[in-house]
Design an enzyme around this catalytic site. Structure first.
Site, PDB file in Angstrom:
ATOM      1  N   GLY A  88       0.882  -1.292  -0.122  1.00 53.70           N
ATOM      2  CA  GLY A  88      -0.101   0.093  -0.059  1.00 53.70           C
ATOM      3  C   GLY A  88       0.874   1.308  -0.005  1.00 53.70           C
ATOM      4  O   GLY A  88       1.888   1.275   0.966  1.00 53.70           O
TER       5      GLY A  88
ATOM      6  N   ARG B 185      10.441  -0.799  -4.589  1.00 52.44           N
ATOM      7  CA  ARG B 185       9.380  -0.692  -5.376  1.00 52.44           C
ATOM      8  C   ARG B 185       9.188   0.842  -6.169  1.00 52.44           C
ATOM      9  O   ARG B 185       8.900   1.958  -5.557  1.00 52.44           O
ATOM     10  CB  ARG B 185       8.098  -0.499  -4.358  1.00 52.44           C
ATOM     11  CG  ARG B 185       7.688  -1.719  -3.497  1.00 52.44           C
ATOM     12  CD  ARG B 185       7.660  -2.913  -4.265  1.00 52.44           C
ATOM     13  NE  ARG B 185       6.428  -3.003  -5.277  1.00 52.44           N
ATOM     14  CZ  ARG B 185       5.053  -3.270  -4.850  1.00 52.44           C
ATOM     15  NH1 ARG B 185       4.877  -3.631  -3.595  1.00 52.44           N
ATOM     16  NH2 ARG B 185       4.322  -3.189  -5.799  1.00 52.44           N
TER      17      ARG B 185
ATOM     18  N   GLN C  20      -5.022  -9.390  -3.350  1.00 51.66           N
ATOM     19  CA  GLN C  20      -5.200  -8.421  -2.234  1.00 51.66           C
ATOM     20  C   GLN C  20      -6.561  -8.214  -1.770  1.00 51.66           C
ATOM     21  O   GLN C  20      -6.937  -7.757  -0.635  1.00 51.66           O
ATOM     22  CB  GLN C  20      -4.509  -6.966  -2.553  1.00 51.66           C
ATOM     23  CG  GLN C  20      -2.910  -7.082  -2.656  1.00 51.66           C
ATOM     24  CD  GLN C  20      -2.506  -7.473  -4.196  1.00 51.66           C
ATOM     25  OE1 GLN C  20      -3.344  -8.087  -5.049  1.00 51.66           O
ATOM     26  NE2 GLN C  20      -1.429  -6.987  -4.688  1.00 51.66           N
TER      27      GLN C  20
ATOM     28  N   ASP D   4      -1.295   4.429  -6.534  1.00 50.68           N
ATOM     29  CA  ASP D   4       0.430   4.391  -6.273  1.00 50.68           C
ATOM     30  C   ASP D   4       1.070   5.489  -7.122  1.00 50.68           C
ATOM     31  O   ASP D   4       2.122   6.168  -6.382  1.00 50.68           O
ATOM     32  CB  ASP D   4       1.156   3.192  -6.819  1.00 50.68           C
ATOM     33  CG  ASP D   4       0.534   1.967  -5.778  1.00 50.68           C
ATOM     34  OD1 ASP D   4       1.287   1.492  -4.880  1.00 50.68           O
ATOM     35  OD2 ASP D   4      -0.574   1.338  -6.210  1.00 50.68           O
TER      36      ASP D   4
ATOM     37  N   ASN E  78      -2.563   2.046 -10.649  1.00 48.62           N
ATOM     38  CA  ASN E  78      -3.131   1.348  -9.499  1.00 48.62           C
ATOM     39  C   ASN E  78      -2.948  -0.075  -9.776  1.00 48.62           C
ATOM     40  O   ASN E  78      -2.227  -0.229 -10.741  1.00 48.62           O
ATOM     41  CB  ASN E  78      -4.402   1.642  -9.090  1.00 48.62           C
ATOM     42  CG  ASN E  78      -4.854   1.097  -7.810  1.00 48.62           C
ATOM     43  OD1 ASN E  78      -4.276   1.193  -6.897  1.00 48.62           O
ATOM     44  ND2 ASN E  78      -5.937   0.450  -7.781  1.00 48.62           N
ATOM     45  N   LYS E  79      -2.970  -1.122  -8.992  1.00 52.93           N
ATOM     46  CA  LYS E  79      -3.176  -2.449  -9.012  1.00 52.93           C
ATOM     47  C   LYS E  79      -3.606  -3.004 -10.445  1.00 52.93           C
ATOM     48  O   LYS E  79      -4.678  -2.304 -10.693  1.00 52.93           O
ATOM     49  CB  LYS E  79      -3.682  -3.063  -8.199  1.00 52.93           C
ATOM     50  CG  LYS E  79      -3.446  -4.634  -7.956  1.00 52.93           C
ATOM     51  CD  LYS E  79      -1.838  -5.127  -7.939  1.00 52.93           C
ATOM     52  CE  LYS E  79      -1.138  -4.485  -6.666  1.00 52.93           C
ATOM     53  NZ  LYS E  79       0.092  -4.678  -6.896  1.00 52.93           N
TER      54      LYS E  79
END
Length: 370
Positions: free
Chosen positions: A53, A95, A210, A251, A261-262
């Site tokens: 996150g 990351r 997730q 993100d 984003n994911k």
């Protein structure tokens, strides 16, 4: 099942020498905390999603800076600066997509560079610890503010609303409350009935699950009427009129409102646009990267093939030697976004102008002004 709001995702240990994180790779079946203090262990925890996150990664980065700086044994400030810089760059490589990590590390580094000329090294280390604590406390307030703005949208839709989310952007992804799940927590604080007034649809979120493991865990633990759906079921749910609004985290957001984003988020946005379902991004201002004109400039992390072919399965579920595409994120075009909820308010098109009116500026890079 413990309410996720009672869990500390990331904090500084009482001995002030270690970072304590909730190992999210073990949820929902096991709730276990890890104490980490070595650079390699911190890097691995971020990369392997033990802590994940964007906001939580940022808080971890801040504490990593302090904990690792505290381990530097020297009275030579030039050497101290050099080792801090090398350490920061190493942790930042864990990351690359989530901007909060570099944002927090740069903020910590700027404090060090600003204060080093009129503080001795022991006092400087204490100052860095206080800055990391401040970043964590600010994150809690930021998430609560985002939740409050999101709750106002739920109030307009009325009780009984169906909410869809993708990946996990709850309290597990932040220091507390979360971003995309924060409106539901605020709704509960306002007395909404978790079973009658809120209905949350959590995309499974392949390949790391997730949504199924984390968002569903959080929402169910909070008592909210919660459903898990495979990622390819979002269209079915929206067409059936079960969803009144979509909340997702992110993100990194570019200046024009494109955001990463994911993986799978862009597909949800496209489907929402087709069915006329409002689609909101919940983004702390630290996630907004005004140095990027568009999402085309966002670096997308590519992850190991095994996450797709083997992870979660008793036996391998794809042929040996087959090619695998496994981007961790995708970029959603700003034209698909209804609004971007920040702690400063809700931004609407044109997003760059909205961000500028909110006072959001480019991320300050570390500069030794000496």
């Amino acid at each position: 099942m413990e309410n996720a709001l009672n869990l500390d995702t990331v904090k500084l240990a009482e001995n002030k020498k270690e970072i304590v994180i909730l190992d999210q790779t073990l949820l929902p079946n096991e709730c276990k905390y890890l104490s980490i203090s070595k650079a390699g262990d911190i890097w691995e925890a971020i990369y392997s999603l033990r802590v994940r996150g964007a906001p939580a990664i940022g808080v971890t980065g801040a504490y990593a800076y302090y904990v690792l700086a505290d381990q530097i044994e020297t009275e030579d400030k030039d050497k101290f600066v050099k080792e801090c810089t090398e350490m920061m760059e190493y942790i930042n490589s864990s990351r690359p997509t989530a901007v909060n990590l570099s944002w927090a590390l740069n903020r910590m580094h700027n404090v060090m560079l600003t204060e080093k000329d009129h503080m001795n090294i022991p006092d400087l280390k204490v100052r860095l610890m206080k800055e990391a604590d401040a970043i964590r406390e600010e994150d809690i307030q930021i998430s609560r503010n985002i939740g409050t703005y999101g709750f106002e949208l739920l109030e307009k839709l009325g009780k009984g609303v169906g909410i869809m989310t993708h990946c996990n952007a709850g309290t597990l992804a932040t220091a507390k409350y979360g971003t995309a799940l924060a409106p539901m927590y605020i709704a509960l604080e306002h007395g909404w009935d978790p079973k009658k007034d809120l209905h949350v649809y959590c995309d499974e979120t392949r390949p790391l699950l997730q949504g199924a493991r984390l968002s569903a865990y959080e929402m169910q633990a909070a008592g909210i009427d919660t459903y898990v759906q495979c990622d390819n079921m979002a269209s079915y749910t929206m067409k059936g009129g079960k969803v009144g609004i979509v909340f997702v985290g992110c993100d990194r957001v570019a200046a024009n409102g494109d955001f990463a984003n994911k993986i799978g988020t862009s597909g949800v946005a496209i489907i929402a646009k087709h069915y006329g379902v409002p689609f909101y991004v919940c983004a702390p201002s630290s996630t907004i990267d005004m140095t990027l004109e568009s999402g085309d400039e966002i670096h997308i992390e590519q992850r190991k093939a095994e996450e797709v072919t083997e992870m979660w399965y008793k036996e391998r579920m794809a042929p040996e030697g087959v090619g695998v595409v496994n981007p961790a994120f995708d970029v959603t075009d700003h034209s698909l976004v209804t609004g971007i909820i920040t702690e400063k308010g809700i931004a609407y098109e044109p997003f760059k102008e909205s961000f500028e009116k909110m006072g959001i500026k480019p991320v300050e890079k570390y500069v030794d002004k000496k």
